[in-house]
Scaffold this motif. Structure first.
Motif, PDB file in Angstrom:
ATOM      1  N   THR A 326      -5.344   7.142   3.147  1.00  0.00           N
ATOM      2  CA  THR A 326      -5.042   5.990   2.281  1.00  0.00           C
ATOM      3  C   THR A 326      -4.445   4.807   3.041  1.00  0.00           C
ATOM      4  OG1 THR A 326      -2.821   6.812   1.882  1.00  0.00           O
ATOM      5  CG2 THR A 326      -4.530   7.526   0.340  1.00  0.00           C
ATOM      6  N   ASN A 327      -4.427   3.661   2.379  1.00  0.00           N
ATOM      7  CA  ASN A 327      -3.770   2.475   2.928  1.00  0.00           C
ATOM      8  C   ASN A 327      -2.307   2.772   3.204  1.00  0.00           C
ATOM      9  OD1 ASN A 327      -5.932   0.634   2.889  1.00  0.00           O
ATOM     10  ND2 ASN A 327      -5.688   0.384   0.681  1.00  0.00           N
ATOM     11  N   GLU A 328      -1.677   3.463   2.261  1.00  0.00           N
ATOM     12  CA  GLU A 328      -0.253   3.739   2.380  1.00  0.00           C
ATOM     13  C   GLU A 328       0.018   4.577   3.632  1.00  0.00           C
ATOM     14  OE1 GLU A 328      -2.086   3.812  -0.239  1.00  0.00           O
ATOM     15  OE2 GLU A 328      -1.112   2.656  -1.813  1.00  0.00           O
ATOM     16  N   ASN A 329      -0.792   5.621   3.841  1.00  0.00           N
ATOM     17  CA  ASN A 329      -0.608   6.466   5.015  1.00  0.00           C
ATOM     18  C   ASN A 329      -0.838   5.675   6.296  1.00  0.00           C
ATOM     19  OD1 ASN A 329       0.015   8.703   3.502  1.00  0.00           O
ATOM     20  ND2 ASN A 329      -2.072   9.494   3.478  1.00  0.00           N
ATOM     21  N   ASN A 330      -1.861   4.821   6.279  1.00  0.00           N
ATOM     22  CA  ASN A 330      -2.156   4.030   7.465  1.00  0.00           C
ATOM     23  C   ASN A 330      -1.049   3.027   7.754  1.00  0.00           C
ATOM     24  OD1 ASN A 330      -4.693   4.649   8.866  1.00  0.00           O
ATOM     25  ND2 ASN A 330      -5.548   4.475   6.814  1.00  0.00           N
TER      26      ASN A 330
ATOM     27  N   THR C 295      -3.298  13.644  -2.899  1.00  0.00           N
ATOM     28  CA  THR C 295      -2.359  12.568  -2.607  1.00  0.00           C
ATOM     29  C   THR C 295      -2.577  11.378  -3.530  1.00  0.00           C
ATOM     30  OG1 THR C 295      -1.493  11.220  -0.796  1.00  0.00           O
ATOM     31  CG2 THR C 295      -3.847  11.516  -0.838  1.00  0.00           C
ATOM     32  N   GLU C 296      -1.513  10.607  -3.702  1.00  0.00           N
ATOM     33  CA  GLU C 296      -1.617   9.336  -4.431  1.00  0.00           C
ATOM     34  C   GLU C 296      -1.787   8.229  -3.403  1.00  0.00           C
ATOM     35  OE1 GLU C 296      -1.342   8.720  -7.807  1.00  0.00           O
ATOM     36  OE2 GLU C 296      -1.144  10.843  -8.277  1.00  0.00           O
ATOM     37  N   GLY C 297      -2.367   7.130  -3.809  1.00  0.00           N
ATOM     38  CA  GLY C 297      -2.492   6.004  -2.897  1.00  0.00           C
ATOM     39  C   GLY C 297      -3.659   5.109  -3.245  1.00  0.00           C
ATOM     40  N   THR C 298      -4.151   4.399  -2.228  1.00  0.00           N
ATOM     41  CA  THR C 298      -5.282   3.493  -2.443  1.00  0.00           C
ATOM     42  C   THR C 298      -6.231   3.550  -1.254  1.00  0.00           C
ATOM     43  OG1 THR C 298      -4.011   1.687  -1.437  1.00  0.00           O
ATOM     44  CG2 THR C 298      -3.984   1.799  -3.833  1.00  0.00           C
ATOM     45  N   PHE C 299      -7.518   3.322  -1.539  1.00  0.00           N
ATOM     46  CA  PHE C 299      -8.525   3.092  -0.498  1.00  0.00           C
ATOM     47  C   PHE C 299      -9.058   1.680  -0.730  1.00  0.00           C
ATOM     48  CE2 PHE C 299     -10.158   7.808  -0.601  1.00  0.00           C
ATOM     49  CZ  PHE C 299      -9.181   8.202   0.297  1.00  0.00           C
ATOM     50  N   THR C 300      -9.543   1.057   0.336  1.00  0.00           N
ATOM     51  CA  THR C 300     -10.180  -0.248   0.193  1.00  0.00           C
ATOM     52  C   THR C 300     -11.644  -0.101   0.586  1.00  0.00           C
ATOM     53  OG1 THR C 300      -8.106  -1.238   0.839  1.00  0.00           O
ATOM     54  CG2 THR C 300     -10.023  -2.685   0.814  1.00  0.00           C
ATOM     55  N   ILE C 345       5.640   2.429  -1.038  1.00  0.00           N
ATOM     56  CA  ILE C 345       4.996   1.957   0.193  1.00  0.00           C
ATOM     57  C   ILE C 345       4.082   0.781  -0.147  1.00  0.00           C
ATOM     58  CG2 ILE C 345       3.542   2.610   2.151  1.00  0.00           C
ATOM     59  CD1 ILE C 345       4.347   5.564   1.561  1.00  0.00           C
ATOM     60  N   TRP C 346       3.321   0.927  -1.233  1.00  0.00           N
ATOM     61  CA  TRP C 346       2.415  -0.150  -1.610  1.00  0.00           C
ATOM     62  C   TRP C 346       3.173  -1.444  -1.911  1.00  0.00           C
ATOM     63  CZ3 TRP C 346      -2.213  -1.591  -0.718  1.00  0.00           C
ATOM     64  CH2 TRP C 346      -2.691  -2.729  -1.369  1.00  0.00           C
TER      65      TRP C 346
END
Lengths: 352, 159, 528
Positions: A326-330, C295-300, C345-346
């Motif tokens: 994910t963006n957050e992990n990166n 996991t939670e989060g985002t992809f672009t 984090i976001w």
């Protein structure tokens, strides 16, 4: 677009032109059963179960193919309509082997829904069909043509949405059936296993092989997420039962894919539960990997990194991030290398 | 598919603004020349016209005048629609079947005859009707059919 | 992508160069096929007869690595026939004269010698693109994985600028990105020269801004090392530790034996992954990570759309999310990150990343938003450079000269090997080969060889052969097919049993650091 108003079942409805009566009814919470219609394959006008009565028009009208007009008065629930729908559903039930007991489609089957809403326990027509062998030749899809109601949705999906052009209707009259290529078993055909047809099938004629017996629709939770494979970023639902992903379907109401997926997105999910997944931190001791606790693994790694940083400087440490996570992990990875290690030596596989 | 037919089909395809329009002419050409359409033919047509194989199969399997299986030199098609059936058309099938010793969809060992039941032949006013290759026979009965089959066996085909 | 996936279906002309779209981006390919069916012109330039050509209006089969020559020649013809968009060029670009000068050296007759496409076909391609009101250009790694990758991309941009195909719907320069979040990893600044949003590490204002946000005194100003140089650094002993998050470099980097040698030099190799992959064997410590479904989060995605990833199941055993592992390490090294949720984090990312400031978890709950989205009321951006406002002022033509690949065939290694992907597997196969059914569909690596070549070498379809390059040899089954032209072979790196990256050349583009996966010289040997 011009505003229009019409009346459905005594309810005055304001809407805009160029919509079908079916869509207007559905938008206003009025249930009209359908079998061949699907928002993504549009009207087909095949099953005739969505019939309604329109004041001033003769006979029953097919609502999925009837444009809503200003001043229309529509009835969706008269005795005549119900009788007609019942007969259609009973004919369907008698023209196939529709047995819900162990059918994977049960719970999402639109024929089952229609029969339920119309209160049909058993067809009053005799069943004259012969058993058609189930096509299990595809590694991902099971085709049981005994449950096919010839709605053409799979054909429309294969030809007009995914444009893989594998499926079409073969033969005629009572022998009519969906064929792959030149009537080959699906697994021997040019099918690329995108599963568009499975997602569009209103019954249990096309089902996911890997999901068989793993749980029916009402037993699963559905979590919307983004596909982990290529950069298209298809939106999909993970169907989860007992902490296990048992099926994946495309999310039909959102960009960028509006329901479509490919073989990897739709069927490549079970690596998540592979017995080969790493379950514990591992430390190499005397050339062998040994399971250790997080405390030990993290302490070791942090100590070692600090030591190298001290002896050789932060530039001697490099980090490779991950275009899969994910963006957050990166972001956290990038922050770690820059703020904690103190180097810009961070990169990822964008160049490979 | 032999080169000669292939060339003819390519030529046919180029006669239309869309190659696909030559699908039925191409299928009937093969039917006429070879007596049946093979899987190889279907794939070749799809290739020439750049259309899905399933669409070619769909057309080829829809029309009863096109055959995906080898048929006899004389292909006997018996109408089984309502009017012909009411006038005992269906017993014609059983009779011919018995006489030739083959079932529907089969070919006699000498390759001469095959039988199929078909949809309306458009002769409801003169039912029951049968079609042998391109020749149309009306007001059929068992005697008439005997006569026709015998003359066919003797090679006295008048078309 | 400058433009959006949703535009594809209505684009009048779609020009695809170096993208095997049906296999690598199947759902985008669906849109292209739909467009073709409803009458759009689908123009493909690709050395292989890829599946998408079945729906194409035209397919130009140029030689591997001749893209710049071909496109320069197309631009030569466009300028000669005055099909270029003069108004756009005058108002919004600079450097046209230079471009004109460069492409004047590429008349179609000369370029035929380089790319193998007859001059008249090049003229036809120029006419199709030049006369069209709008053209959308799509490319993938066929353009970038060359030593001239950067120049290839610039040349694609030159063509689109020349035709004024920028800043409008149904146009653009559209790279289709390969991994689910390669766009995001770049946007997040997992690159040696930039922070998030491509803010340069060399800019003191930017550094100060990040240092303040992260509560550190200062941040390093020297540009870091790119991946290819990292491996060289390991061999030279300058680099002692590698923290590898989710990458199977042994399979994915070119010239496998070089990669292995480099890894063996390390004092510390940290592998953080979901599987014990080929690279993990060389690790000192392995940290088990959670995967996308845990996991939670985002992809672009490739069209800059930031989309939610949600936790559906618990990770196996003690596996943990990457951010948790990294922040635990940071804590032990004296830096507390203090995250407990990915949303925190976001929120931090959003504050430091102007183009994403307007994107919150709440806003993308139902559907993702495309950056730039500078504030909470901004709807996101479907296509970039609307009104022809470019970040650098005027768009600059950057003409490039064609040059041959780093390794060209010779008498000893007479074939060109090009590499890519297949529909049925993903990259190094760690996921698809652990999912049931995939190995049934496509069980082993196949090398595509043209029938003429196979005939000469007496190789039959299905024979196992040895493929040998200057860097290694692999045993692989042959697929005799007209998908490749004579002299060309094709392989993938999905199978560790026969991985193309044993053979590939690690020569790389000097600017981007991308290796030349698309060209190396090989010979085919019959199995004794």
């Amino acid at each position: 677009m011009k505003n229009i108003s019409l009346n459905i079942d005594g309810k005055n409805i304001k809407t805009v032109e160029r919509k079908t009566v079916l869509n207007v009814a559905r938008e206003n919470g009025i249930y009209i059963p359908t079998l061949c219609y699907h928002p993504r394959t549009k009207q087909a006008g095949k099953c005739r179960i969505c019939v309604v009565e329109v004041k001033g028009l003769p006979g029953l009208r097919v609502s999925c193919s009837l444009e809503a007009k200003d001043g229309m008065e529509v009835l969706t629930n008269t005795g005549r309509i119900i009788e007609t729908r019942k007969m259609i559903v009973e004919l369907y039930l008698s023209s196939g082997r529709h047995n819900c007991i162990s059918c994977e489609g049960s719970g999402t089957c639109e024929l089952q829904d229609a029969a339920y809403h119309l209160g049909i326990e058993k067809s009053s027509f005799p069943n004259m069909t012969k058993d058609i062998p189930i096509d299990t030749s595809s590694p991902m899809i099971i085709r049981d043509m005994n449950k096919c109601i010839q709605c053409y949705r799979c054909i429309a999906g294969c030809n007009d949405i995914a444009v893989n052009e594998v499926l079409d209707m073969g033969f005629r009259s009572s022998r009519m059936t969906v064929v792959c290529d030149t009537n080959k078993p699906m697994g021997k055909s040019s099918c690329v296993i995108c599963g568009e047809c499975v997602q569009l099938c209103p019954t249990g004629a096309l089902t996911e092989r890997k999901s068989a017996t793993k749980g029916r629709d009402w037993e699963t939770g559905k979590i919307k997420t983004t596909c982990p494979y290529c950069g298209v970023g298809c939106q999909m639902y993970l169907h989860v039962r007992d902490n296990e992903i048992i099926k994946v379907t495309g999310a039909e109401d959102t960009a960028p894919n509006y329901g479509s997926l490919c073989i990897k997105g739709r069927f490549g999910y079970d690596f998540v539960h592979s017995h080969e997944r790493l379950r514990s931190p591992l430390l190499r001791k005397n050339g062998e990997f040994a399971e250790v606790s997080w405390e030990d693994a993290l302490d070791f790694t942090a100590k070692k990194l600090l030591e190298i940083k001290k002896n050789h400087g932060p530039e001697s440490i490099v980090g490779i991030g991950c275009a899969r996570t994910t963006n957050e992990n990166n972001y956290v990875m990038m922050k770690f290398m820059r703020a904690v290690i103190g180097t810009n030596n961070v990169d990822h596989c964008a160049r490979t | 598919m032999d080169d000669k037919i292939k060339k003819l089909i390519i030529k046919l395809a180029h006669r239309f603004p869309r190659k696909e329009s030559a699908l039925l002419p191409a299928l009937s050409l093969i039917q006429k020349r070879n007596g049946c359409i093979t899987e190889d033919d279907l794939m070749e047509i799809a290739n020439i016209m750049n259309i899905p194989q399933a669409r070619v199969f769909s057309a080829a399997s829809f029309y009863t005048m096109l055959s995906l299986k080898k048929i006899g030199k004389y292909h006997i098609q018996v109408c089984t629609n309502v009017v012909c059936s009411l006038l005992d058309g269906e017993s014609l099938i059983d009779y011919v079947s018995g006489k030739l010793g083959i079932q529907e969809g089969e070919v006699t060992p000498d390759g001469l005859f095959s039988i199929a039941s078909v949809e309306c032949l458009g002769s409801c006013g003169h039912a029951p009707a049968i079609l042998i290759n391109m020749a149309h026979y009306e007001n059929m009965d068992l005697k008439k059919i005997d006569k026709i089959i015998d003359s066919l066996k003797k090679g006295e085909w008048r078309g | 992508m400058t433009n959006s996936i949703g535009e594809i279906e209505n684009s009048p002309v779609i020009f695809i160069i170096g993208s095997n779209t049906t296999e690598t981006h199947p759902v985008i390919a669906n849109s292209m096929k739909r467009a073709a069916k409803r009458g759009s012109r689908l123009i493909i330039a690709d050395p292989r007869k890829i599946d998408l050509t079945r729906w194409a209006t035209r397919h130009y089969q140029h030689k591997v690595g001749s893209d710049i020559a071909l496109l320069n020649s197309v631009m030569y013809e466009i300028i000669k026939n005055e099909w270029h968009d003069r108004e756009f060029i005058k108002k919004y670009t600079e450097g046209f004269d230079e471009l004109e000068k460069t492409v004047s050296e590429y008349p179609p007759e000369r370029v035929f010698e380089i790319c193998g496409i007859p001059a008249d076909d090049i003229r036809e391609l120029a006419m199709i693109l030049g006369m069209a009101e709008r053209v959308a250009l799509y490319y993938t790694l066929g353009i970038t994985e060359h030593i001239t990758g950067t120049d290839n991309v610039k040349t694609c941009a030159n063509l689109q600028m020349l035709l004024g195909n920028i800043g409008k719907e149904y146009t653009g320069v559209n790279p289709l990105r390969g991994q689910n979040n390669v766009q995001g990893a770049c946007d997040m600044g997992v690159l040696p020269d930039v922070f998030t949003d491509y803010q340069k590490v060399s800019n003191p204002v930017v550094r100060e801004n990040f240092a303040r946000a992260w509560s550190v005194e200062s941040l390093p100003d020297m540009e870091g090392t790119k991946i290819p140089a990292m491996f060289d650094g390991m061999l030279h002993g300058d680099i002692r530790a590698l923290y590898l998050v989710g990458e199977n470099v042994i399979m994915s980097e070119p010239n496998q034996s070089h990669t292995i040698k480099a890894l063996e030099q390390l004092d510390l190799l940290i592998v953080q992954d979901i599987f014990f992959n080929e690279t993990a064997k060389y690790a000192h410590v392995i940290l088990p990570a959670a995967c996308f479904a845990e996991t939670e989060g985002t992809f672009t995605n490739t069209e800059r759309r930031i989309q939610r990833v949600r936790k559906a199941v618990e990770p196996p055993g003690q596996a943990k999310e990457d951010w948790w592992i990294i922040s635990e390490l940071a804590k032990r090294m004296g830096y507390a990150m203090g995250y407990t949720l990915t949303e925190q984090i976001w929120e931090e990312i959003r504050k430091l990343t102007p183009s994403m400031s307007g994107i919150t978890y709440e806003r993308i709950e139902r559907e993702g938003i495309q950056w730039p989205c500078p504030d909470l009321n901004h709807a996101g951006t479907c296509y970039l450079y609307c009104d022809n406002v470019f970040p650098c002022g005027k768009a600059k033509f950057q003409p490039a000269q064609w040059k041959p690949a780093a390794e060209v065939p010779d008498s000893e290694y007479p074939f060109v090997l090009t590499t890519g992907r297949r529909l049925w597997h993903y990259h190094t196969g760690t996921q698809t080969r652990r999912s049931a059914g995939f190995d049934d569909v496509f069980p082993e690596e196949l090398i595509e060889v043209n029938g003429k070549d196979a005939g000469k070498l007496d190789i039959k379809n299905g024979d196992h052969i040895w493929v040998v390059s200057r860097r290694g040899r692999v045993r692989v089954k042959t697929w005799v097919t007209s998908r490749v032209s004579p002299g060309l072979c094709f392989m993938t790196f999905h199978f560790h049993e026969a991985c193309a990256n044993v053979l590939t050349n690690n020569a790389f583009d000097p600017v981007a650091g991308t290796a030349e996966y698309k060209v190396c010289a090989v010979r085919l040997e019959k199995e004794e």
